[in-house]
Design a protein around this motif. Structure first.
Motif, PDB file in Angstrom:
ATOM      1  N   ALA A 128     -20.286 -30.654 -20.773  1.00  0.00           N
ATOM      2  CA  ALA A 128     -20.544 -29.585 -20.838  1.00  0.00           C
ATOM      3  C   ALA A 128     -19.324 -30.133 -19.446  1.00  0.00           C
ATOM      4  CB  ALA A 128     -21.751 -29.912 -20.107  1.00  0.00           C
ATOM      5  N   LEU A 129     -19.011 -31.172 -19.315  1.00  0.00           N
ATOM      6  CA  LEU A 129     -18.173 -31.470 -18.203  1.00  0.00           C
ATOM      7  C   LEU A 129     -16.547 -31.620 -19.022  1.00  0.00           C
ATOM      8  CD1 LEU A 129     -19.576 -35.282 -17.800  1.00  0.00           C
ATOM      9  CD2 LEU A 129     -19.062 -33.655 -15.585  1.00  0.00           C
ATOM     10  N   LEU A 130     -16.792 -31.532 -19.708  1.00  0.00           N
ATOM     11  CA  LEU A 130     -15.150 -30.900 -20.509  1.00  0.00           C
ATOM     12  C   LEU A 130     -14.705 -29.290 -20.117  1.00  0.00           C
ATOM     13  CD1 LEU A 130     -14.316 -33.039 -23.578  1.00  0.00           C
ATOM     14  CD2 LEU A 130     -13.744 -32.786 -21.788  1.00  0.00           C
ATOM     15  N   VAL A 170     -20.918 -30.747 -10.767  1.00  0.00           N
ATOM     16  CA  VAL A 170     -22.319 -31.372 -10.592  1.00  0.00           C
ATOM     17  C   VAL A 170     -22.073 -32.318 -11.722  1.00  0.00           C
ATOM     18  CG1 VAL A 170     -23.825 -31.927  -9.897  1.00  0.00           C
ATOM     19  CG2 VAL A 170     -22.907 -30.175  -7.847  1.00  0.00           C
ATOM     20  N   ASP A 171     -21.846 -33.705 -12.023  1.00  0.00           N
ATOM     21  CA  ASP A 171     -22.220 -34.214 -12.882  1.00  0.00           C
ATOM     22  C   ASP A 171     -23.739 -34.527 -13.548  1.00  0.00           C
ATOM     23  OD1 ASP A 171     -23.422 -35.705 -15.051  1.00  0.00           O
ATOM     24  OD2 ASP A 171     -21.849 -37.125 -15.100  1.00  0.00           O
ATOM     25  N   GLY A 172     -24.633 -33.111 -13.130  1.00  0.00           N
ATOM     26  CA  GLY A 172     -26.263 -33.728 -13.540  1.00  0.00           C
ATOM     27  C   GLY A 172     -27.091 -33.493 -14.709  1.00  0.00           C
ATOM     28  N   THR A 207     -26.113 -30.586 -17.502  1.00  0.00           N
ATOM     29  CA  THR A 207     -26.595 -31.473 -17.656  1.00  0.00           C
ATOM     30  C   THR A 207     -26.796 -31.946 -19.037  1.00  0.00           C
ATOM     31  OG1 THR A 207     -28.545 -32.028 -17.414  1.00  0.00           O
ATOM     32  CG2 THR A 207     -29.021 -29.833 -18.459  1.00  0.00           C
ATOM     33  N   SER A 208     -27.467 -32.422 -19.349  1.00  0.00           N
ATOM     34  CA  SER A 208     -27.551 -33.523 -20.797  1.00  0.00           C
ATOM     35  C   SER A 208     -28.751 -33.225 -21.096  1.00  0.00           C
ATOM     36  CB  SER A 208     -26.947 -34.344 -20.892  1.00  0.00           C
ATOM     37  OG  SER A 208     -27.844 -35.537 -22.255  1.00  0.00           O
ATOM     38  N   PHE A 209     -28.940 -32.481 -22.177  1.00  0.00           N
ATOM     39  CA  PHE A 209     -30.189 -33.098 -23.382  1.00  0.00           C
ATOM     40  C   PHE A 209     -30.355 -33.911 -24.705  1.00  0.00           C
ATOM     41  CE2 PHE A 209     -29.700 -27.900 -22.931  1.00  0.00           C
ATOM     42  CZ  PHE A 209     -30.543 -27.992 -21.130  1.00  0.00           C
ATOM     43  N   ILE A 254     -20.169 -43.301 -18.061  1.00  0.00           N
ATOM     44  CA  ILE A 254     -18.392 -43.059 -18.644  1.00  0.00           C
ATOM     45  C   ILE A 254     -17.945 -42.211 -18.746  1.00  0.00           C
ATOM     46  CG2 ILE A 254     -18.735 -43.928 -20.757  1.00  0.00           C
ATOM     47  CD1 ILE A 254     -15.904 -45.925 -19.402  1.00  0.00           C
ATOM     48  N   ALA A 255     -19.265 -41.076 -19.391  1.00  0.00           N
ATOM     49  CA  ALA A 255     -18.521 -39.698 -19.637  1.00  0.00           C
ATOM     50  C   ALA A 255     -18.075 -39.434 -17.750  1.00  0.00           C
ATOM     51  CB  ALA A 255     -19.312 -39.165 -20.187  1.00  0.00           C
ATOM     52  N   THR A 256     -18.641 -39.725 -17.344  1.00  0.00           N
ATOM     53  CA  THR A 256     -17.871 -39.064 -15.887  1.00  0.00           C
ATOM     54  C   THR A 256     -16.606 -38.923 -15.515  1.00  0.00           C
ATOM     55  OG1 THR A 256     -19.753 -39.658 -14.357  1.00  0.00           O
ATOM     56  CG2 THR A 256     -18.926 -38.307 -13.399  1.00  0.00           C
ATOM     57  N   ALA A 257     -16.472 -40.016 -15.644  1.00  0.00           N
ATOM     58  CA  ALA A 257     -14.734 -40.124 -15.848  1.00  0.00           C
ATOM     59  C   ALA A 257     -14.147 -39.939 -17.323  1.00  0.00           C
ATOM     60  CB  ALA A 257     -14.995 -41.425 -15.210  1.00  0.00           C
ATOM     61  N   HIS A 269     -28.701 -49.568 -15.679  1.00  0.00           N
ATOM     62  CA  HIS A 269     -28.067 -48.728 -15.213  1.00  0.00           C
ATOM     63  C   HIS A 269     -26.589 -48.279 -14.311  1.00  0.00           C
ATOM     64  CE1 HIS A 269     -30.903 -46.974 -17.657  1.00  0.00           C
ATOM     65  NE2 HIS A 269     -30.290 -46.427 -18.396  1.00  0.00           N
ATOM     66  N   TYR A 270     -26.023 -49.020 -14.389  1.00  0.00           N
ATOM     67  CA  TYR A 270     -25.390 -49.886 -15.667  1.00  0.00           C
ATOM     68  C   TYR A 270     -25.025 -51.065 -15.368  1.00  0.00           C
ATOM     69  CZ  TYR A 270     -25.070 -44.978 -16.388  1.00  0.00           C
ATOM     70  OH  TYR A 270     -26.316 -43.455 -16.730  1.00  0.00           O
ATOM     71  N   PRO A 271     -24.011 -52.239 -16.250  1.00  0.00           N
ATOM     72  CA  PRO A 271     -24.305 -53.029 -15.716  1.00  0.00           C
ATOM     73  C   PRO A 271     -22.455 -53.679 -15.508  1.00  0.00           C
ATOM     74  CG  PRO A 271     -24.472 -52.834 -18.003  1.00  0.00           C
ATOM     75  CD  PRO A 271     -24.486 -51.744 -17.075  1.00  0.00           C
TER      76      PRO A 271
END
Ligand SMILES: Cc1ncc(COP(=O)(O)O)c(C=O)c1O
Length: 369
Positions: A63-65, A156-158, A180-182, A87-90, A309-311
């Motif tokens: 979705a971000l891509l 927006v990374d929702g 968003t993610s399912f 990590i997927a965000t960046a 979330h997240y170390p």
């Protein structure tokens, strides 16, 4: 007592008849790719979010891509985002050969701090990508104002925040494109991978629909370099069933967050903070503690699973070493990564379980510090 973190099996049993029926309807028709269940879900997602366009896709990552490809993000473009996220965000920014530019988070909400964004804007900056961490949107008034002033796009990374709101608008209705993610453990999860993009811009929506099927304009005619980014019909059918119950699930998550807050108020920890303009989808109930490792081990002994979330913030990840950040660059993200701990969170957590968890915190051997 043994506590289940996300209660996915419990939820399946709860809606088993409807879910099995929906899955079997797809099997009977064998319309596995782009079946009518896909457009049915998209139309129901539009209704639920009030976003003009909802387009399902293969994951929250894709979705971000899709969002960035639709906005024509090019190599070397800079996108401002938070280092305190999955990590997927960046990663997706870097995947497109653009550059993630990190900005530290707000100490209370743990979302990107808008006061620190403007100093990072350069002539290469194309977009701001806030993340609605743990389910709560970032300060979108401030972020949108900065974007408008500098002519930047907002994505927006929702992934964690489906159904949350800011100023009464759903998270899917914020920015130029919201995602968003399912993923199964997300507040609205399928039984595998899935995601969606949302926009109020018809042209962007058409482009993302095309990009999701290899940039196709009509069969075997390709207008753009796209991707194989469809969500399976079966997964759409599953999410459509769960969406019918989602308003109730969200209300239950809110209730559980309130009960947790009350039960943990006087313990030695920092509770989640939700801005008065926002509501959270409560993907996580994350508390800040001093002696996390020891505490996690003790809670585990008592049958209470926890997660972190997240170390490690993204600027310190090996994969991003090439960006040249150092320890000390984002102090709030860094200290949070050592202190944050998520407690079991799902709509079905019983009062007895919340009481049991809160008691575990007050037992003498669990006293913090
Ligand atoms: C903030 C954030 N962005 C993106 C993603 C990626 O979503 P998915 O796992 O569906 O690809 C996640 C998933 O954990 C996430 O938490």
């Amino acid at each position: 007592m043994k506590i289940d973190f996300a209660k996915l099996q419990y939820q399946y049993q709860l809606y088993k008849t409807e879910l099995d029926e929906a899955i079997h309807a797809v099997l009977d028709k064998s319309n596995y790719i782009m079946g009518n269940e896909v457009t049915d879900l998209e139309s129901n997602l539009q209704t639920f979010t009030a976003a003009k366009q909802a387009i399902t896709c293969s994951s929250g990552t894709d979705a971000l891509l899709l969002a960035m490809m639709a906005l024509d993000i090019q190599p070397e473009d800079e996108i401002i985002t938070t280092p305190f996220t999955f990590i997927a965000t960046a990663e997706t920014i870097a995947f497109l050969k653009a550059k993630p530019v990190f900005v530290d988070i707000d100490e209370k909400t743990y979302n990107i701090d808008p006061r620190k964004i403007e100093e990072k804007i350069t002539s290469k900056t194309k977009a701001i990508m806030p993340v609605s961490l743990y389910g709560q949107p970032a300060d979108m008034d401030a972020i949108q104002a900065i974007a408008d002033k500098h002519g930047l796009k907002v994505i927006v990374d929702g992934a964690q925040s489906f159904g949350s709101t800011f100023n009464g608008k759903t998270d899917s209705n914020l920015g130029d494109i919201s995602t968003t993610s399912f993923f199964p453990a997300k507040p609205l999860g399928c039984f595998g991978d899935g995601g969606a993009v949302f926009t109020n811009d018809d042209a962007l929506a058409e482009k993302m629909k095309s990009l999701r099927v290899h940039g196709q304009s009509k069969r075997y005619h390709h207008q753009y370099i796209g991707m194989g980014g469809r969500m399976d019909t079966i997964q759409c059918a599953i999410v459509d069933v769960k969406l019918k119950h989602y308003a109730k699930d969200l209300a239950l998550r809110q209730e559980i967050a309130s009960k947790y807050t009350e039960a943990l108020e006087n313990k030695d920890l920092v509770l989640p903070f939700v801005d008065e303009k926002a509501t959270s989808a409560w993907a996580q109930f994350s508390v800040r503690v001093q002696n996390r490792d020891e505490l996690q081990a003790r809670l585990k002994e008592q049958g209470i699973p926890t997660a972190v979330h997240y170390p490690m913030p993204l600027h310190l990840q090996e994969a991003f070493a090439y960006l040249g950040y150092e320890k000390g660059d984002f102090l709030i993200s860094e200290s949070l990564s050592e202190e944050i701990m998520s407690l079991p969170m799902n709509p079905y957590l019983g009062d007895d379980e919340i009481e049991y968890i809160s008691k575990a915190f007050s037992m003498k051997k669990n006293i913090l510090k």
